[in-house]
Design a protein around this motif. Structure first.
Motif, PDB file in Angstrom:
ATOM      1  N   LYS A  38       0.838  -1.207   0.000  1.00 30.10           N
ATOM      2  CA  LYS A  38       0.000   0.000   0.000  1.00 30.10           C
ATOM      3  C   LYS A  38       0.872   1.255   0.000  1.00 30.10           C
ATOM      4  O   LYS A  38       0.594   2.231  -0.719  1.00 30.10           O
ATOM      5  CB  LYS A  38      -0.927   0.006   1.206  1.00 30.10           C
ATOM      6  N   ASP A  42       0.735   3.936  -2.978  1.00 29.11           N
ATOM      7  CA  ASP A  42       0.402   5.341  -2.739  1.00 29.11           C
ATOM      8  C   ASP A  42       1.513   6.275  -3.201  1.00 29.11           C
ATOM      9  O   ASP A  42       1.254   7.389  -3.666  1.00 29.11           O
ATOM     10  CB  ASP A  42       0.110   5.567  -1.252  1.00 29.11           C
ATOM     11  N   LYS A  44       3.494   5.486  -5.617  1.00 27.48           N
ATOM     12  CA  LYS A  44       3.743   5.102  -7.019  1.00 27.48           C
ATOM     13  C   LYS A  44       5.206   4.735  -7.221  1.00 27.48           C
ATOM     14  O   LYS A  44       5.820   5.057  -8.235  1.00 27.48           O
ATOM     15  CB  LYS A  44       3.331   6.230  -7.966  1.00 27.48           C
ATOM     16  N   LYS A  80      -1.947   1.506  -9.968  1.00 28.92           N
ATOM     17  CA  LYS A  80      -1.582   2.885  -9.620  1.00 28.92           C
ATOM     18  C   LYS A  80      -0.271   3.309 -10.264  1.00 28.92           C
ATOM     19  O   LYS A  80      -0.012   4.505 -10.413  1.00 28.92           O
ATOM     20  CB  LYS A  80      -1.514   3.045  -8.105  1.00 28.92           C
TER      21      LYS A  80
END
Length: 708
Positions: A38, A42, A44, A80
């Motif tokens: 995560k 977030d 990237k 993402k």
């Protein structure tokens, strides 16, 4: 079950992030990889995420539930980081998926502009895997649908109704956005009124959708509802409502909204500030917009572009261009919107030299390949009379949109190049580009120039219907022009009287002008009298009517018309022509003696007229006042402003260079004949842009075919 393995070259060597070194990661075998994924997603940080992926592949945990969650986290990571293809491979490798798996991959395809794949995934999830979607999944599925997928969007709506998810705020907002995008105003408003729990985001969506599809009355109704419910506005609301005021050109409402914003706790960010400037500009109050702009504590390219556009919209072209100089002094580089407004301002002045300079400026700014800049350049060059430059810009554009095609089609049509316009239309159709409302204005106008009556009616009656385009006043007026230019004046009048259209002055004057050109003076007088009932102050109608009476030597009627003009305080604007030479504009009026080189110009005019007399030139004195001698009439005609401008252009430009002259009124018949012949004896291309159209004179011919 194993996690999808990546090639070792994709993960090694790895430059680790400062917050987690390799030694720390290996020293912490119980560190939760889902949390780490995560963090990587977030941030990237694809390299760090791949490191964790490699570690999971090596350790190959055997906890079934944790593996599903880990795979979901990996899918989220790659989505993402814009690696949707890797995310899809992971997704396809999963023998068991949950709703989070589907949601993550759908979001990835949505983010990467593949809405069709989003909807296909939604169908497989519900039908094949029999997984019940949550509100986020169905909102994503609905958001993937647009006007091309309207039926699919309705299917999603039906599923939301059956599942009871329609009342969730995410789903409701997505449905409102869907129907707003698809111009289904009724459905959007029905959801707003019938599904409880409206927030300001819902209202913003609806009003934006209504504005986009020009449903102004409904947008005002929604504004009233927002006010009656006392919902607190946010920044987006103010931007939207200022847009509404601008579209309505309602300065009173705009000032009220501005006052309310000043009393609120809303910070006037750049978007609100720009929308306020735009509102004042479109409402015709550019000074209030400028006052607001001058008070802004900080300005960026959006603010500057808004105020430049406000001046342009109000036809203060020079002021718009001067503001650009001040913008550069502030060291604010222009963007594509700025350059588009500047090109349009240069076009408004027909300042070709300035347009060329701005073109060079756009190239230096790296905006050469931008489609918006290219479109504005094409329009600018066409309006400035440089067809070859417009064609060159078009041929060098790497990508086109419908605005590009419309610009090149209508540009050729306005210059009387009907064959070229229709050829461009065929090229556009071959690319698969869908024509719109504006396209067919240019196409039917091209048919009018070529007198292709049957083809024009085919486009009007059949092809427009095929593309579901409802004809508007402009199309009907083009049909009147098509019939009129072909000499079918009775058909043109019957067409107008048989269609319950709110015909304007331009439409009737199109027919009136045809009566003048085709010498149908009796019909013309009747139409002129009707026109003057519609618009008693239309000076063009008085002039055409006066000229028709003069043509048949009804001088008493000419006197009556001029007397009527005096009684109604209708004044003919003085004829003015100008041309630009080496960035200097030279302005001429009829019989102008103020120019410092007036004597030389007059001598040059006399010389040109003497050279064209052997070619058949006879001064056309029919429209000149009858109470002076014929010799004086000839002198009056000889020194009309466009003749002076052309003569000066021939004196001051290199041999073979084209000359472009702008005139504020319609060219008179005598000047038109004379300049045709001057183009032959001088061996020059002479372009005259008058109040009606462009005239390209070359080798004794004009592009208008002597019809203007």
């Amino acid at each position: 079950m194993s996690i999808l393995k990546l090639p070792i070259t994709d993960i090694m060597p790895v430059k680790f992030t400062p917050f987690l070194s390799r030694s720390n990661f290996l020293a912490s075998p119980h560190q939760d990889p889902i949390k780490l994924l995560k963090v990587a997603a977030d941030a990237k940080n694809l390299k760090f995420g791949r490191t964790i992926h490699a570690h999971l592949t090596i350790t190959n945990h055997n906890y079934r539930d944790s593996k599903v969650n880990q795979l979901n986290s990996l899918i989220n990571l790659y989505v993402k980081c814009d690696e949707v293809s890797i995310a899809r491979k992971l997704f396809d490798s999963m023998p068991r998926r949950n709703v989070v798996s589907w949601s993550a991959l759908m979001a990835g395809y949505m983010q990467n502009g593949n809405p069709l794949e989003v909807f296909e995934l939604f169908k497989k999830m519900v039908v094949k895997d029999n997984i019940f979607p949550n509100e986020y999944v169905i909102a994503t599925a609905i958001s993937s649908c647009d006007s091309q997928m309207y039926v699919e969007g309705k299917q999603c709506h039906g599923y939301a109704l059956k599942s009871g998810l329609e009342f969730h705020q995410y789903v409701k907002n997505a449905l409102i956005q869907l129907y707003s995008k698809c111009s289904d105003v009724g459905a959007a408003i029905q959801i707003l009124y019938t599904v409880p729990g409206n927030d300001i985001f819902c209202y913003n969506l609806v009003v934006n959708g209504l504005l986009q599809h020009t449903h102004m009355a409904e947008a005002v109704d929604v504004l009233k509802l927002i006010i009656s419910e006392g919902i607190e506005w946010n920044n987006a609301t103010y931007v939207t409502i200022f847009r509404l005021c601008a579209s309505l050109k309602d300065i009173t409402l705009g000032k009220q909204v501005h006052a309310q914003m000043l009393k609120s706790d809303i910070d006037c960010d750049v978007y609100i500030g720009s929308s306020i400037i735009d509102m004042y500009g479109k409402c015709g109050n550019v000074l209030s917009g400028r006052t607001f702009f001058d008070r802004l504590q900080s300005r960026n390219v959006v603010s500057w572009t808004s105020i430049i556009a406000a001046y342009f919209q109000n036809e203060f072209f020079e002021e718009a261009l001067n503001l650009f100089s001040k913008m550069e002094i502030d060291c604010i580089p222009p963007n594509e919107y700025t350059m588009a407004v500047l090109f349009n301002s240069a076009a408004g002045l027909s300042a070709l030299c300035l347009g060329d300079q701005l073109h060079a400026r756009a190239e230096k700014s790296g905006l050469k390949g931008n489609v918006m800049v290219g479109n504005a350049l094409i329009i600018m060059y066409f309006k400035s009379g440089d067809i070859l430059a417009a064609q060159s810009v078009f041929s060098n554009m790497t990508c086109c949109n419908i605005i590009t095609w419309n610009a090149i089609i209508t540009g050729h049509s306005h210059h009387g190049l009907g064959k070229e316009a229709l050829s461009m239309f065929q090229d556009m159709m071959a690319t698969g580009e869908r024509p719109n409302y504006v396209t067919f204005i240019g196409v039917i106008l091209a048919c009018a120039h070529l007198k292709l009556v049957d083809e024009g009616f085919y486009y009007f009656n059949h092809l427009m219907k095929q593309f579901r385009i409802v004809p508007g006043l402009e199309h009907y007026t083009c049909i009147v022009g098509l019939l009129s230019r072909s000499g079918r004046l009775d058909e043109a009048e019957n067409f107008m009287r048989s269609h319950q259209i709110n015909w304007d002055v331009v439409s009737w004057r199109t027919l009136l002008n045809a009566c003048y050109v085709h010498k149908h003076y009796d019909k013309g007088r009747k139409i002129a009298e009707y026109l003057l009932q519609l618009e008693p102050r239309d000076v063009g109608t008085y002039i055409l009517l006066s000229n028709m009476h003069a043509r048949v030597r009804r001088w008493d009627h000419v006197v009556e018309i001029r007397k009527l003009m005096r009684e109604r305080n209708v004044k003919k604007e003085p004829g003015v022509s100008w041309l630009e030479i080496r960035n200097v504009a030279h302005v001429f009026t009829s019989e102008d003696i103020k120019h410092p080189e007036a004597n030389l110009i007059y001598e040059n005019v006399k010389d040109l007229l003497s050279k064209i007399r052997p070619l058949g030139y006879v001064p056309d004195i029919d429209n000149v006042l009858h109470d002076i001698e014929d010799e004086q009439k000839v002198d009056n005609l000889s020194y009309h402003s466009e003749k002076l401008a052309v003569a000066y252009g021939l004196m001051k430009t290199p041999s073979g260079a084209p000359i472009t002259v702008i005139k504020n009124l319609r060219m008179c018949d005598d000047c038109h004949t004379a300049i045709k012949l001057i183009s032959k004896v001088a061996n020059r291309v002479i372009v005259v842009r008058d109040a009606n159209r462009f005239h390209h004179f070359q080798n004794g011919c004009c592009s208008c075919g002597d019809y203007w």
